[in-house]
Design an enzyme around this catalytic site. Sequence first.
Site, short mmCIF file in Angstrom:
data_model
loop_
_atom_site.label_atom_id
_atom_site.label_comp_id
_atom_site.label_asym_id
_atom_site.label_seq_id
_atom_site.Cartn_x
_atom_site.Cartn_y
_atom_site.Cartn_z
N GLU A 131 0.66 -1.06 0.09
CA GLU A 131 -0.06 0.16 -0.08
C GLU A 131 0.78 1.20 -0.04
O GLU A 131 1.48 1.56 1.14
CB GLU A 131 -1.03 0.11 1.18
N CYS A 164 -2.69 9.00 3.71
CA CYS A 164 -2.50 8.32 2.43
C CYS A 164 -3.34 8.73 1.25
O CYS A 164 -3.18 8.59 0.00
CB CYS A 164 -2.60 6.58 2.49
#
Length: 385
Positions: free
Chosen positions: A302, A336
Amino acid sequence: MDGLNCEALPVVLAVMAGGIALYLMMRKPTLRAIPFELKAPAESQPGWCKGEILDAPGITVSDRPDLIQCFDPATGRLLGRVPATTLAEVDAKITRARRAQTAWAQTTFEQRRQVLRTLHEFVLANQREICQVACRDSGKTMIDATLGEVLTTAAKLQWTIKNGEHVLCDENRDPGFMMMYKRARVVYQPRGVVAALVSWNYPFHNTIGPVISALFAGNAVVVKASEHVAWSMPYWEQMVRRALDVCGHSPELVQFVTGFADVGSAVTASPEIDHITFIGSPEVGKLVMRAASANLTPVTLELGGKDCAVVFADSDMAQCVPVLMRSVIQNASQNCIGIERILVQDAKYEWFVKEMERRMRMVRVGAILDDEPNQVDCGAMVLSA
């Protein structure tokens, strides 16, 4: 008719009773959550001020490379120094995790659900303390901790408790006409010992999230936490290990390691790790993949990106601007999926820039555990650059 009904009543009642008894016999017993206590670190309390304020806060100690210096990013106040895990300790922890996983792999889904229920109940009962620990270690605000740490973790626990068994159950598949004489099934089996290398922006959620999935799938897990939030890691680790322990399972299933790049490399290059989850930058993600490739270890990455918002001239600005403000300053932009670029249609560009500038000048930056709570809109940044 009345007589017929009276005569049939005992039979009807017997059938109903038999049905209820059969249902109770076939129903899977529910193992309830087991309460436990775990005291949060004293430094997480609002107003704590016993640590010295560092002139130049940093995570390294010049004369002690084996220590990680921990401090509150919002104040620069020293929280303590944590020993970095040695490479020998990394190997030993992986070995202990594998030994414990042998028995854990044989547990039922209901036994695993009990552990997650126990952890879930602790999170709900101690959400303020969890938020304060996250705030102290990463400098975020309580609202950022509530939404990004506790709410997300509780939601993942709830989802896994409700849906985990269905997702991992064996599945029959159609083998197709040419293979009609065979049967095809998909069987999900525990991998063994998995690793999670997680980032610092959400120390609780990013740490516990991979643990939830790993445990429910029958795995042991080794978590390499970021050195930038090493102070809070013992609290998160003890939390999960206590949940396992009170439910009658080995706490050795969960191992935390802290340290610098050498510790992360030791984990990713270990032939005893069966899967790696990494949360972080694309640059480090490439290094993780390279190290894992030596053992053909599967990797899930990720990675950060450049998230963009597009604003058209006919947008509802009364709704649009506050949402974009929140997305920009949430977790001090260390998010993020936080917005890093905003593209505005020409007709509204000048107005939008002035309005965002007006609002940004009103944002109050501070330390949520040391300042007045309603005087802080945005917390601190963990990294100086």
